[in-house]
Design an enzyme around this catalytic site. Sequence first.
Site, PDB file in Angstrom:
ATOM      1  N   VAL A  62      -3.695  -1.547  -7.930  1.00  0.00           N
ATOM      2  CA  VAL A  62      -2.834  -1.425  -6.790  1.00  0.00           C
ATOM      3  C   VAL A  62      -3.714  -1.957  -5.745  1.00  0.00           C
ATOM      4  CG1 VAL A  62      -1.526  -0.045  -5.208  1.00  0.00           C
ATOM      5  CG2 VAL A  62      -1.665   0.678  -7.882  1.00  0.00           C
ATOM      6  N   PRO A  63      -3.378  -3.262  -5.351  1.00  0.00           N
ATOM      7  CA  PRO A  63      -3.890  -3.839  -4.276  1.00  0.00           C
ATOM      8  C   PRO A  63      -3.539  -3.459  -2.718  1.00  0.00           C
ATOM      9  CG  PRO A  63      -2.185  -5.504  -5.046  1.00  0.00           C
ATOM     10  CD  PRO A  63      -2.432  -3.974  -5.867  1.00  0.00           C
ATOM     11  N   CYS A  64      -3.739  -2.169  -2.525  1.00  0.00           N
ATOM     12  CA  CYS A  64      -2.937  -1.721  -1.368  1.00  0.00           C
ATOM     13  C   CYS A  64      -3.534  -2.447  -0.061  1.00  0.00           C
ATOM     14  CB  CYS A  64      -3.376  -0.145  -1.316  1.00  0.00           C
ATOM     15  SG  CYS A  64      -5.109   0.367  -1.719  1.00  0.00           S
ATOM     16  N   HIS A  65      -4.659  -3.246  -0.167  1.00  0.00           N
ATOM     17  CA  HIS A  65      -5.106  -3.859   0.933  1.00  0.00           C
ATOM     18  C   HIS A  65      -4.254  -5.034   1.269  1.00  0.00           C
ATOM     19  CE1 HIS A  65      -6.695  -6.284  -2.486  1.00  0.00           C
ATOM     20  NE2 HIS A  65      -6.679  -7.197  -1.572  1.00  0.00           N
TER      21      HIS A  65
END
Length: 114
Positions: A62-65
Amino acid sequence: MKDQSATGEGPNFFERAFDVVRQIPQGRVATYGQVATLMGEPRKARLVGFAMHQSPGLSGGVPCHRVVYADGSLTPGFAFGGPGEQRRLLVTEGVTFTKDGKVDLEKHRWEAGV
DNA sequence: GTAGTGACCACAC
DNA sequence: TGTGTGGCCACTA
């Protein structure tokens, strides 16, 4: 019961949020509201933010950035392990920032289906 | 079972 | 134009 998903029509809100975020390609960013909208829940932007807080992170896929505020601002800083960490990750992916230190949404805003 | 919290967004002044 | 506030909903303790 916890049944999180409640409706039982699919994964819970968090899982769906993660699924949308996973679709964000490298070098692109999306806003919390945008993610919520893609989920069909434009008013749950705050929940998306909370979901990101609970997300497993990059290690969890999950590339929440890549999720930022509506104006391109990044998270307060306590996320990602330290101030500037999110920005550093985005820069590494090729995302550029404005003089205000905000993500250049005009260039990197991700649009579903594109 | 209840209350509080939260990495937001949009509107109004 | 800029700032401030309220509202919204789901999850955790």
